[in-house]
Write an enzyme that holds these catalytic residues in place. Structure first.
Site, PDB file in Angstrom:
ATOM      1  N   GLU A   1      -2.748   7.732   8.182  1.00 29.42           N
ATOM      2  CA  GLU A   1      -3.814   7.729   7.041  1.00 29.42           C
ATOM      3  C   GLU A   1      -3.140   7.028   5.952  1.00 29.42           C
ATOM      4  O   GLU A   1      -2.071   7.565   5.298  1.00 29.42           O
ATOM      5  CB  GLU A   1      -4.172   9.160   6.536  1.00 29.42           C
ATOM      6  CG  GLU A   1      -5.280   9.370   5.890  1.00 29.42           C
ATOM      7  CD  GLU A   1      -5.220  10.178   4.713  1.00 29.42           C
ATOM      8  OE1 GLU A   1      -5.024   9.226   3.642  1.00 29.42           O
ATOM      9  OE2 GLU A   1      -5.234  11.354   4.527  1.00 29.42           O
TER      10      GLU A   1
ATOM     11  N   CYS B   1      -5.531  11.056  -1.772  1.00 29.15           N
ATOM     12  CA  CYS B   1      -6.248   9.852  -1.111  1.00 29.15           C
ATOM     13  C   CYS B   1      -7.620   9.835  -1.156  1.00 29.15           C
ATOM     14  O   CYS B   1      -8.095   8.517  -0.750  1.00 29.15           O
ATOM     15  CB  CYS B   1      -5.811  10.272   0.408  1.00 29.15           C
ATOM     16  SG  CYS B   1      -6.091  11.749   1.123  1.00 29.15           S
TER      17      CYS B   1
END
Lengths: 485, 485
Positions: free
Chosen positions: A225, A262
Site C-alpha cells: 500500500e 494514507c
C-alpha cells in the site's frame, strides 16, 4: 541483525508453518483473541511508549489500540466462520459432460511464511500486531514483522506480548517474529522460505521492495500500500447546501494525526468562484500544532510542501508552520494551498505526488468540467475518491470507480471502518495488487488454492474431508450437475 | 498491425467496458451461451481448420471444442449464480465498536479491458474463445486476444463467430477483439486502457511479458501460466500392486497430444532397482508418430532433448524419433530417458527445465529418500504433483502441497477437469500468480474489490442496491453485530 540470524528467523518461520497451517480454527481464533487480550491488559504501558516514540496523541493512540484489538478479534470470527476457505467439493462423476470426472476438492490454504513491513503512521494498527499480521495469522501463516524504526521499543514490546499469547494458545514459537533494520527486511524478502510479503509505506520504498520481490528466482506476491492523494470532488450544489460545514470538515480531515494518514484528502476540487478562503483559514488556524512522526518525515514534508508551493499558479490559503524542537522533531500546523485546474495540470509531480503530512490543495475547476476525466488524468489510482453532491445530483460513479478502491458519498475518507465490506486498496499507485489491507477480505492475500484429486480421506486437509471436522461451509457439485451446463 | 490500429483496438475495448461491466447477468450469460452455440454449429469447419494448422488429431480437437463450449456455458452459470461477486453489505451502525460506522457495501467488479495471450497447444480451449476469454467476459471485461501465430486462420474465424454471437446478445462491438503479431501484443500490454493480462506459454516469453507488465508506469496484474514439469512420485508398494498398468499409463500421459500439454509428467520417480525398461519400451514403441504444433516447437524440442540426453548419467530407455516432413514440420514419437537421482541433481537446468513435447525422465531414487525434499529441491513449482502409493501408504501431503496447485492420488495429471474445484496454477514457475486459469475460480483474476460508502441507492451498482435487482447472494453485517467481536 546478521545474515546468519536472518536466515535463522526464516527457518524458524518455515518450521512453524506446519503447525500454524494445520492448527484447528478454534486454536487460531483463541490465539488471536489472546493476543487482543494481552494488548488490552497493557494499554497504559503501550500507549505511553507509543506516544513517546511517535508523538501521536493519547486519545488517538488509545483508539488505535482498540482498533487493533478489534481487528484481531474480527479475524478470530473469520477463522471460525470458515467461508474464507472457499472449500469446493466436486463429486466423482462417470457421466461428466467431458468424460469421467475424478473426485476433486479445492480449498484455499495458507501460502507460507509471510513478511510484514510495518508502517510508521499506525504504530499499533499497521505495525507488529496490526491488520496484516492479524490477517496472515488468521490464514494460518507464520509472520515475520520487519519493525518500523520509528517505534522500535514499542515494536519489541508488542512482539513479545503477542508471541507469548500465541504460544499460550498452542501455536509454535516461530508463529510471530520481529526483525529490525532495512538489511534484514530485504534479506527476508529474498529468502526462499518467505512466500508472500505485505507493506505499508511510501511509493518510493514500496516500488523498490516490489521490484526485489519480482526479481527473486521465484517471484512472490508483494502486497504494497504505497500512497494515495484521495481527491474530494465538490459540486456547486453541495457547497450551496452545506458549504461551511464542508470546508471545516475538509480541514479537519487534512489535519487529523497531522495529515499522516494514507486516506488524507490531498485535493479538494471546487467550482471556480467558490469563496472558501475565510472558512479554510478559520478552521486551519484553530488547529493545534502536532508532532510529525519522525525527523525524516519532517524533512520530506518540508521539502514536498516547498516544491508544491513553488509550482506556477499555486497560492497559499493558510500558511501553517513547521517548528523544530530541541530534539529535531518537526511540529506542524496545516498548510492549505490553492490553484486553478490548469495550473495543477501544468505543475506535474511537484504538485500531484502525495505530500505526507497536513498539506492539501484546493483545485478550482471551471463550470462544466468533466470531473471524472480530471480524476482519470491527474489522480488515476487512489484508495478513495469522495463525492460531495447536492441533493439528487447525479455523478459518473462507474467512471470514478475505476480510480479508487472506495467511493464515498459525503463524509471524509480518513477514519477507515474495519468491517467486512471495507476495501482499502486501489489502482496503482494506491496498492501494488487489487487486494484490500483492511477488513475481513484482507485474509485473501495470504491464501492460495490447492486441489486434491482422488485423495484418500486420511490424506485430505480437514476442510475437504467427508466428515468436515472444521465444520466449514462448502460448495458441492454433485455428480450429474454438469448435464445443466 | 500498426501502432495506430493497436491504439484503436485498446480504445474500442475501453469504450465497450461500460456496457460489458454493467450488462445484467442474464445478458452476459446469454452471450456466453450464444458463443458456445455458434462454435458448435461450425464444428466441422473449425476442426478441419484447426487440424490443418496445428496437426492435432481430429478426435482430440473435437473433444477440445466440446470442452471450450462447456467452459463458456459453465461461466454462464457462474454469472447467473452471482456468488463470485462476494457482495457484502454492512449496515450503518451508530453503536459500532470503533465508533459510528457508515453504510458500507462492497462488491467485486470487472477490472477493465483484459488482454489474453492465446496458447499454441490448445487452439480452442486456451485460445480466442478459451478459458481466459470466457472468464473475463463472464466477469464483465472486454477482451482483446493476441492470437497465436500457430493457428492464425482458426483464430480469425473463431473471433468472427464469437464476436458476432456476443453482439447478437446485446454486448457492444468491442467486447471481443483479436490482434495478431508480437508487436501488437506488447503494445497492448503497455497500453493504459488495458487493465489486466493473461498468458499461457513458455517460461521465457512469459517472464518477458510479466516484466513488461510490471514496468508500466501503472503496473497491471499479469496472470501467466509458464510451465511445469509435474513430477510423479511412485512408491515401491504402488509398483508391486500395479506396476505394468502404471508404466503404461505413464507413457500414455507423456505421449498424448505429443506431450505438448502443460500437465505432461516430465519426471517419474521410482525406487532404485525397479525393472521398468521392458514395460516402457513396449508402451512407447506402440505410440504412433504425432506432428508437433509448429516448426519452432520442433526445433526447440530437438535441442532440449539433445541437451537433456547429453547430461552425465542419463541413459535412453526408449529412443523416439523426430522426422521432418516436406513442409518442415516435425513428427515425433516419445523418448523416455532415465537417470539416478544424483545425476538429475547434478545435471541442473539442462535436465530439470521443462521439455515441451513427448519426452520424460525416469528418476531412480535410493530407498529411504525423502521424496517431498526432492520435490522442494528440484521441482519447487508445479501445476501438479502426482502420487502413486500402495494401499494405506502415507505421504507428506502438506509438504508436497507447497509445490503444486493440484495433488493427484493415482491417475495422471493430463486431462484437466473443468469444474468448480479445479486449481490450475501453482508456485513459480508454474504460474506468475496464485490464481487458477481453469475452473470457475478463474473468474477471480479479472475482478477487483470496490466499496461504496453512504451511497444513494441510485448511484450503487446493481449487486449492492437494497432491491438487489440481479438477485445475487450477499453477506450482511447488520448493526449491532460488532458487539460480538
Amino acid at each position: 541483525m546478521t545474515e546468519q540470524t536472518t536466515d535463522d528467523v526464516a527457518r524458524r518461520a518455515a518450521a512453524a508453518y506446519p503447525a500454524t497451517s494445520q492448527a484447528a480454527p478454534a486454536v487460531r481464533a483463541d490465539a488471536l483473541r489472546r493476543a487482543a487480550a494481552t494488548l488490552g491488559d497493557h494499554t497504559d504501558e503501550l500507549v505511553a511508549l507509543a506516544q513517546e516514540e511517535t508523538g501521536l496523541a493519547d486519545a488517538r493512540l488509545r483508539g488505535e489500540l482498540t482498533r487493533t484489538r478489534v481487528q484481531l478479534r474480527l479475524f478470530a470470527g473469520v477463522v471460525e466462520d470458515g467461508t474464507y476457505l472457499d472449500a469446493r467439493l466436486d463429486e466423482a462423476d462417470p457421466d461428466f459432460v467431458l468424460g469421467p470426472r475424478p473426485d476433486l476438492r479445492r480449498t484455499l490454504w495458507p501460502v507460507g511464511p509471510v513478511l510484514v513491513f510495518a508502517a510508521s503512521n499506525f504504530p499499533f494498527a499497521f505495525s507488529v500486531a496490526g491488520g496484516d499480521t492479524a490477517a496472515a495469522l488468521a490464514a494460518g501463516c507464520p509472520v515475520v514483522v520487519k519493525a518500523h524504526p520509528g517505534h522500535p521499543r514499542l515494536a519489541e514490546r508488542v512482539a513479545a506480548l503477542v508471541s507469548g499469547a500465541l504460544t499460550e494458545a498452542g501455536l509454535p514459537d516461530g508463529a510471530l517474529q520481529r526483525v529490525a533494520g532495512q538489511d534484514a527486511g530485504v534479506a527476508l524478502l529474498e529468502h526462499p522460505a518467505v512466500r508472500a510479503a505485505s507493506f505499508t509505506g511510501s511509493q518510493r520504498v514500496g516500488q523498490l521492495l516490489a521490484a526485489r520481490a519480482a526479481a527473486r528466482p521465484d517471484p512472490i506476491p508483494f502486497h504494497g500500500e504505497l500512497g494515495s492523494v484521495n481527491p474530494v470532488l465538490v459540486s456547486a450544489g453541495a457547497l450551496r447546501e452545506r458549504g461551511d460545514e464542508l470546508l471545516a470538515g475538509y480541514v479537519a480531515s487534512v489535519s487529523g494525526s497531522a495529515g499522516q494518514l494514507c486516506t488524507k484528502p490531498g485535493f479538494l476540487l471546487v467550482p471556480e468562484g467558490t469563496a472558501y478562503d475565510d472558512a479554510v483559514v478559520a478552521a486551519a488556524s484553530a488547529v493545534a500544532e502536532h508532532r510529525l512522526l519522525d525527523r525524516a518525515i519532517a524533512d520530506r514534508y518540508d521539502a514536498r510542501v516547498a516544491a508544491a508551493l513553488g509550482a506556477d499558479g499555486v497560492r497559499v490559503v493558510h500558511a501553517g508552520h513547521l517548528r523544530r524542537d530541541a530534539d529535531g522533531h518537526g511540529w506542524a500546523t496545516p498548510t492549505i494551498a490553492a490553484a486553478p485546474l490548469d495550473a495543477v495540470r501544468a505543475a506535474g509531480p511537484a504538485l500531484l505526488d502525495e505530500v505526507f503530512g497536513p498539506f492539501s490543495v484546493v483545485v478550482e475547476y471551471p463550470e462544466g468540467t468533466d470531473l471524472a476525466g480530471v480524476v482519470a488524468e491527474l489522480f488515476p489510482g487512489n484508495l478513495t475518491v469522495t463525492l460531495h453532491l447536492g441533493a439528487r445530483e447525479d455523478a459518473p460513479v462507474d467512471r470514478l470507480a475505476r480510480h479508487a478502491g472506495r467511493l464515498l458519498f459525503g463524509g471524509w475518507p480518513t477514519g477507515v471502518a474495519v468491517t467486512p465490506a471495507m476495501q482499502h486498496g486501489g489502482p496503482w499507485p494506491a496498492t501494488t495488487t487489487d487486494a484490500t489491507s483492511v477488513g475481513t477480505a484482507a485474509i485473501g492475500r495470504f491464501l492460495r488454492g490447492v486441489a486434491y484429486q482422488d485423495a484418500p480421506q486420511s490424506l485430505l486437509p480437514p476442510p475437504l474431508r467427508d466428515d468436515n471436522p472444521w465444520n466449514v461451509p462448502r460448495t458441492l457439485s454433485p455428480r450429474g450437475a454438469s448435464a445443466a451446463w
